[in-house]
Design a protein around this motif. Structure first.
Motif, PDB file in Angstrom:
ATOM      1  N   GLY A  83       0.814  -1.212   0.000  1.00 59.76           N
ATOM      2  CA  GLY A  83       0.000   0.000   0.000  1.00 59.76           C
ATOM      3  C   GLY A  83       0.846   1.260   0.000  1.00 59.76           C
ATOM      4  O   GLY A  83       0.572   2.215  -0.739  1.00 59.76           O
ATOM      5  N   LEU A  84       1.900   1.266   0.808  1.00 60.77           N
ATOM      6  CA  LEU A  84       2.788   2.436   0.860  1.00 60.77           C
ATOM      7  C   LEU A  84       3.544   2.618  -0.453  1.00 60.77           C
ATOM      8  O   LEU A  84       3.827   3.744  -0.867  1.00 60.77           O
ATOM      9  CB  LEU A  84       3.763   2.294   2.027  1.00 60.77           C
ATOM     10  CG  LEU A  84       3.129   2.308   3.427  1.00 60.77           C
ATOM     11  CD1 LEU A  84       4.194   2.158   4.502  1.00 60.77           C
ATOM     12  CD2 LEU A  84       2.325   3.588   3.651  1.00 60.77           C
ATOM     13  N   GLN A  85       3.860   1.511  -1.121  1.00 59.08           N
ATOM     14  CA  GLN A  85       4.499   1.607  -2.431  1.00 59.08           C
ATOM     15  C   GLN A  85       3.556   2.228  -3.459  1.00 59.08           C
ATOM     16  O   GLN A  85       3.971   3.039  -4.295  1.00 59.08           O
ATOM     17  CB  GLN A  85       4.965   0.221  -2.890  1.00 59.08           C
ATOM     18  CG  GLN A  85       6.206  -0.257  -2.156  1.00 59.08           C
ATOM     19  CD  GLN A  85       6.430  -1.752  -2.257  1.00 59.08           C
ATOM     20  OE1 GLN A  85       5.544  -2.511  -2.638  1.00 59.08           O
ATOM     21  NE2 GLN A  85       7.625  -2.199  -1.910  1.00 59.08           N
ATOM     22  N   MET A  86       2.275   1.882  -3.388  1.00 58.28           N
ATOM     23  CA  MET A  86       1.278   2.506  -4.265  1.00 58.28           C
ATOM     24  C   MET A  86       1.226   4.009  -4.032  1.00 58.28           C
ATOM     25  O   MET A  86       1.130   4.799  -4.966  1.00 58.28           O
ATOM     26  CB  MET A  86      -0.114   1.905  -4.005  1.00 58.28           C
ATOM     27  CG  MET A  86      -0.293   0.492  -4.503  1.00 58.28           C
ATOM     28  SD  MET A  86      -1.957  -0.113  -4.105  1.00 58.28           S
ATOM     29  CE  MET A  86      -1.850  -1.760  -4.808  1.00 58.28           C
ATOM     30  N   PHE A  87       1.287   4.386  -2.760  1.00 55.81           N
ATOM     31  CA  PHE A  87       1.266   5.805  -2.411  1.00 55.81           C
ATOM     32  C   PHE A  87       2.492   6.513  -2.982  1.00 55.81           C
ATOM     33  O   PHE A  87       2.398   7.619  -3.525  1.00 55.81           O
ATOM     34  CB  PHE A  87       1.227   5.953  -0.888  1.00 55.81           C
ATOM     35  CG  PHE A  87       1.193   7.380  -0.418  1.00 55.81           C
ATOM     36  CD1 PHE A  87       0.017   8.111  -0.470  1.00 55.81           C
ATOM     37  CD2 PHE A  87       2.342   8.004   0.066  1.00 55.81           C
ATOM     38  CE1 PHE A  87      -0.012   9.431  -0.039  1.00 55.81           C
ATOM     39  CE2 PHE A  87       2.320   9.310   0.494  1.00 55.81           C
ATOM     40  CZ  PHE A  87       1.141  10.038   0.447  1.00 55.81           C
ATOM     41  N   GLU A  88       3.665   5.874  -2.888  1.00 60.77           N
ATOM     42  CA  GLU A  88       4.902   6.468  -3.404  1.00 60.77           C
ATOM     43  C   GLU A  88       4.880   6.605  -4.917  1.00 60.77           C
ATOM     44  O   GLU A  88       5.411   7.574  -5.469  1.00 60.77           O
ATOM     45  CB  GLU A  88       6.107   5.621  -2.973  1.00 60.77           C
ATOM     46  CG  GLU A  88       6.464   5.741  -1.507  1.00 60.77           C
ATOM     47  CD  GLU A  88       6.874   7.162  -1.119  1.00 60.77           C
ATOM     48  OE1 GLU A  88       7.642   7.780  -1.883  1.00 60.77           O
ATOM     49  OE2 GLU A  88       6.423   7.641  -0.067  1.00 60.77           O
ATOM     50  N   PHE A  99      -4.089   3.808  -3.401  1.00 61.64           N
ATOM     51  CA  PHE A  99      -4.127   3.128  -2.102  1.00 61.64           C
ATOM     52  C   PHE A  99      -5.224   3.717  -1.229  1.00 61.64           C
ATOM     53  O   PHE A  99      -5.334   4.939  -1.088  1.00 61.64           O
ATOM     54  CB  PHE A  99      -2.760   3.285  -1.429  1.00 61.64           C
ATOM     55  CG  PHE A  99      -2.728   2.865   0.012  1.00 61.64           C
ATOM     56  CD1 PHE A  99      -3.011   1.561   0.369  1.00 61.64           C
ATOM     57  CD2 PHE A  99      -2.392   3.773   1.010  1.00 61.64           C
ATOM     58  CE1 PHE A  99      -2.983   1.161   1.706  1.00 61.64           C
ATOM     59  CE2 PHE A  99      -2.353   3.386   2.336  1.00 61.64           C
ATOM     60  CZ  PHE A  99      -2.650   2.077   2.685  1.00 61.64           C
ATOM     61  N   GLN A 100      -6.034   2.835  -0.633  1.00 62.44           N
ATOM     62  CA  GLN A 100      -7.081   3.280   0.279  1.00 62.44           C
ATOM     63  C   GLN A 100      -6.711   2.974   1.728  1.00 62.44           C
ATOM     64  O   GLN A 100      -6.503   3.882   2.512  1.00 62.44           O
ATOM     65  CB  GLN A 100      -8.415   2.620  -0.090  1.00 62.44           C
ATOM     66  CG  GLN A 100      -8.929   2.992  -1.468  1.00 62.44           C
ATOM     67  CD  GLN A 100      -9.211   4.482  -1.612  1.00 62.44           C
ATOM     68  OE1 GLN A 100      -9.657   5.136  -0.662  1.00 62.44           O
ATOM     69  NE2 GLN A 100      -8.946   5.028  -2.787  1.00 62.44           N
ATOM     70  N   PHE A 101      -6.580   1.697   2.065  1.00 59.04           N
ATOM     71  CA  PHE A 101      -6.158   1.368   3.423  1.00 59.04           C
ATOM     72  C   PHE A 101      -5.591  -0.044   3.481  1.00 59.04           C
ATOM     73  O   PHE A 101      -5.864  -0.882   2.617  1.00 59.04           O
ATOM     74  CB  PHE A 101      -7.311   1.518   4.425  1.00 59.04           C
ATOM     75  CG  PHE A 101      -8.454   0.569   4.229  1.00 59.04           C
ATOM     76  CD1 PHE A 101      -8.433  -0.705   4.792  1.00 59.04           C
ATOM     77  CD2 PHE A 101      -9.566   0.938   3.484  1.00 59.04           C
ATOM     78  CE1 PHE A 101      -9.489  -1.582   4.625  1.00 59.04           C
ATOM     79  CE2 PHE A 101     -10.640   0.064   3.313  1.00 59.04           C
ATOM     80  CZ  PHE A 101     -10.596  -1.205   3.882  1.00 59.04           C
ATOM     81  N   ALA A 102      -4.768  -0.275   4.505  1.00 63.17           N
ATOM     82  CA  ALA A 102      -4.218  -1.602   4.791  1.00 63.17           C
ATOM     83  C   ALA A 102      -4.528  -1.934   6.239  1.00 63.17           C
ATOM     84  O   ALA A 102      -4.395  -1.078   7.125  1.00 63.17           O
ATOM     85  CB  ALA A 102      -2.715  -1.622   4.545  1.00 63.17           C
ATOM     86  N   TYR A 103      -4.929  -3.160   6.479  1.00 64.32           N
ATOM     87  CA  TYR A 103      -5.313  -3.609   7.813  1.00 64.32           C
ATOM     88  C   TYR A 103      -4.342  -4.693   8.280  1.00 64.32           C
ATOM     89  O   TYR A 103      -3.930  -5.547   7.498  1.00 64.32           O
ATOM     90  CB  TYR A 103      -6.738  -4.170   7.768  1.00 64.32           C
ATOM     91  CG  TYR A 103      -7.157  -4.926   9.019  1.00 64.32           C
ATOM     92  CD1 TYR A 103      -7.724  -4.260  10.102  1.00 64.32           C
ATOM     93  CD2 TYR A 103      -6.994  -6.307   9.102  1.00 64.32           C
ATOM     94  CE1 TYR A 103      -8.114  -4.964  11.248  1.00 64.32           C
ATOM     95  CE2 TYR A 103      -7.381  -7.011  10.240  1.00 64.32           C
ATOM     96  CZ  TYR A 103      -7.923  -6.337  11.306  1.00 64.32           C
ATOM     97  OH  TYR A 103      -8.305  -7.027  12.430  1.00 64.32           O
ATOM     98  N   GLU A 104      -3.988  -4.635   9.567  1.00 65.20           N
ATOM     99  CA  GLU A 104      -3.120  -5.649  10.168  1.00 65.20           C
ATOM    100  C   GLU A 104      -3.704  -6.142  11.488  1.00 65.20           C
ATOM    101  O   GLU A 104      -4.165  -5.339  12.305  1.00 65.20           O
ATOM    102  CB  GLU A 104      -1.732  -5.070  10.464  1.00 65.20           C
ATOM    103  CG  GLU A 104      -0.908  -4.695   9.271  1.00 65.20           C
ATOM    104  CD  GLU A 104       0.440  -4.115   9.665  1.00 65.20           C
ATOM    105  OE1 GLU A 104       1.325  -4.041   8.806  1.00 65.20           O
ATOM    106  OE2 GLU A 104       0.588  -3.715  10.849  1.00 65.20           O
TER     107      GLU A 104
END
Length: 229
Positions: A83-88, A99-104
């Motif tokens: 997700g952070l790579q999509m943002f970059e 990217f919308q969100f990632a859940y852990e």
């Protein structure tokens, strides 16, 4: 932005709209349109929420592996990193899924479950006839000092005249000409008939080709050894 949902749950997002989207998902306010992949390695589905379409992606294999769980203590989940790579990608002026969100979900500081949600791209796969457009975009990425991370032809989509990146491990190019040449050769392997796009006489290409071929040879050797056991 990171938000702690509970002692063992985290969500990563960059806008209030994205967090609202998570709340809709959690409340079950979505419609499953199509399952795109359902294997031991991953689960990918097309969802509709609030009139828009999104991709839900779950890295099952990496969520399950003990070594990946251990590494998640230090670097987070595969879903968060992707997700952070999509943002970059978008931050640096290139096109890709939003990217919308990632859940852990964690246990003893290790991620045991994670998933990623991002916007669906209305785009088509590139054919070999249009591979030149994808390769030109790959060169644009290299010229800007970055690497795609998985530069096979199938990881480039086209909509109109725009090229989009998918399944990218977008990162700074720390290897210079060798990093670019390695990705060029990887692209060539995925695209029969694309050799004319490459400068095959360049020293970096020759080294990258030998290195990639050596890695493939070693993988085959290890596979044969496992099969004998």
């Amino acid at each position: 932005m990171k938000k702690k949902l509970s002692r063992q749950e985290n969500i990563y997002y960059f806008s209030e709209a994205a967090f609202s989207l998570f709340e809709n998902w959690k409340a079950g306010e979505y419609r499953l349109l199509k399952i795109l992949k359902d294997t031991d390695r991953s689960y990918v589905a097309l969802l509709e929420m609030g009139g828009d379409q999104f991709i839900y992606k779950e890295a099952r294999e990496k969520n399950r592996r003990k070594w990946q769980r251990f590494l998640s203590v230090f670097r987070g989940s595969e879903s968060k990193r992707e997700g952070l790579q999509m943002f970059e990608i978008r931050k640096n002026g290139f096109l890709g899924p939003e990217f919308q969100f990632a859940y852990e979900k964690k246990r003893a500081s290790m991620v045991i479950h994670s998933f990623l949600v991002y916007s669906y791209i209305e785009a088509d796969e590139l054919t070999v006839k249009k591979a030149e457009k994808a390769f030109a975009y790959l060169e644009k990425i290299h010229d800007a000092g970055f690497l795609h991370g998985d530069s096979q032809l199938s990881n480039f989509l086209i909509h109109g005249e725009e090229i989009y990146l998918i399944d990218s491990k977008f990162q700074k190019n720390k290897y210079g000409a060798l990093g670019s040449a390695y990705e060029n050769y990887y692209f060539e392997l995925s695209c029969p008939g694309c050799s004319f796009l490459m400068d095959r006489s360049h020293w970096a290409y020759k080294i990258a080709k030998k290195w990639k071929d050596l890695k493939e040879w070693w993988v085959k050797i290890k596979t044969k050894r496992r099969e004998r056991k």
